[in-house]
Design a protein around this motif. Structure first.
Motif, mmCIF file in Angstrom:
data_model
loop_
_atom_site.group_PDB
_atom_site.id
_atom_site.type_symbol
_atom_site.label_atom_id
_atom_site.label_comp_id
_atom_site.label_asym_id
_atom_site.label_seq_id
_atom_site.Cartn_x
_atom_site.Cartn_y
_atom_site.Cartn_z
ATOM 1 N N LYS A 2 0.861 -1.174 0.000
ATOM 2 C CA LYS A 2 0.000 0.000 0.000
ATOM 3 C C LYS A 2 0.904 1.232 0.000
ATOM 4 O O LYS A 2 1.894 1.282 0.732
ATOM 5 C CB LYS A 2 -0.876 -0.042 1.254
ATOM 6 C CG LYS A 2 -1.821 1.116 1.401
ATOM 7 C CD LYS A 2 -2.858 0.864 2.479
ATOM 8 C CE LYS A 2 -2.323 1.094 3.858
ATOM 9 N NZ LYS A 2 -3.370 1.127 4.886
ATOM 10 N N THR A 4 1.347 4.801 1.176
ATOM 11 C CA THR A 4 0.809 5.755 2.146
ATOM 12 C C THR A 4 1.715 6.984 2.182
ATOM 13 O O THR A 4 2.896 6.912 1.845
ATOM 14 C CB THR A 4 0.716 5.148 3.562
ATOM 15 O OG1 THR A 4 2.024 4.857 4.029
ATOM 16 C CG2 THR A 4 -0.130 3.884 3.557
ATOM 17 N N LYS A 119 4.182 -0.935 -5.827
ATOM 18 C CA LYS A 119 2.920 -1.200 -5.140
ATOM 19 C C LYS A 119 2.476 -2.651 -5.326
ATOM 20 O O LYS A 119 1.795 -3.205 -4.459
ATOM 21 C CB LYS A 119 1.826 -0.246 -5.637
ATOM 22 C CG LYS A 119 2.009 1.185 -5.165
ATOM 23 C CD LYS A 119 0.915 2.089 -5.685
ATOM 24 C CE LYS A 119 -0.420 1.615 -5.177
ATOM 25 N NZ LYS A 119 -1.508 2.564 -5.278
ATOM 26 N N ASP A 145 -2.740 5.452 -1.688
ATOM 27 C CA ASP A 145 -3.810 4.673 -1.061
ATOM 28 C C ASP A 145 -4.283 5.285 0.249
ATOM 29 O O ASP A 145 -5.433 5.121 0.641
ATOM 30 C CB ASP A 145 -3.328 3.237 -0.805
ATOM 31 C CG ASP A 145 -2.967 2.522 -2.088
ATOM 32 O OD1 ASP A 145 -3.838 2.418 -2.971
ATOM 33 O OD2 ASP A 145 -1.807 2.088 -2.225
ATOM 34 N N GLU A 146 -3.393 5.979 0.947
ATOM 35 C CA GLU A 146 -3.755 6.576 2.232
ATOM 36 C C GLU A 146 -2.916 7.821 2.444
ATOM 37 O O GLU A 146 -1.705 7.799 2.234
ATOM 38 C CB GLU A 146 -3.495 5.581 3.359
ATOM 39 C CG GLU A 146 -3.890 6.042 4.729
ATOM 40 C CD GLU A 146 -3.678 4.964 5.779
ATOM 41 O OE1 GLU A 146 -2.955 5.239 6.753
ATOM 42 O OE2 GLU A 146 -4.221 3.859 5.609
#
Length: 168
Positions: A2, A4, A119, A145-146
């Motif tokens: 992920k 971030t 990723k 993603d975040e």
């Protein structure tokens, strides 16, 4: 993994030079070091917990240069300083050649494809810290993603902002 990102921002959206007066003087910026008065143990615990999840770092060239000058000389063995030093560091750049800081990998071709490949690898998180220009570029391509924004109760008034004045 992920992707971030964690960004320190002032209330007015400035990310430039949070850590020190001379950290990032681009454009004549002279208001650096604006997070220091707000440092506290609880905030440090949160930041540490973020770094504990990292399997790799994706850094803009300017952030990489700032960190490369500092972190190799300040490794205290904790998840932040030690992680920054030993984790794989991926740096999109056409000007950075032959980096000597351990575990640094330059992305000099198709950055979007390289990020998508990173990723797709197994692991927890590839993290972006600082690197505002890179983060804006990643957001424009829907690669984040975040996004964790640490908002500090200060109005810097000028400096580079994360978000443009006008939306798209």
């Amino acid at each position: 993994m992920k992707l971030t990102a964690m960004m320190f921002l002032s209330v007015d959206g400035v990310y430039q030079g949070p850590g020190g007066a001379d950290e990032d003087r681009r454009g004549g910026f002279d208001r650096g070091g604006w997070i220091a008065p707000y440092a506290h143990e609880e905030g440090w615990r949160f930041i540490t917990s973020v770094y504990e999840r990292a399997d790799a770092l994706l850094l803009g060239r300017k952030t990489w240069e700032i960190w490369e000058a500092f972190w190799p000389h300040h490794d205290k063995g904790d998840p932040v300083s030690h992680g920054i030093n030993v984790l794989p560091k991926y740096v999109p750049s056409t000007t950075l050649t032959d980096p000597t800081w351990q575990n640094t990998h330059v992305i000099d071709g198709d950055v979007e494809a390289a990020v998508r490949e990173l990723k797709a690898k197994p692991g927890r998180e590839i993290q972006v810290h600082g690197s505002g220009d890179l983060l804006r570029w990643l957001l424009e391509r829907d690669l984040v993603d975040e996004l964790n924004l640490r908002i500090y109760p200060v109005v810097v008034g000028e400096g580079t902002r994360l978000f443009p004045e006008r939306g798209q």
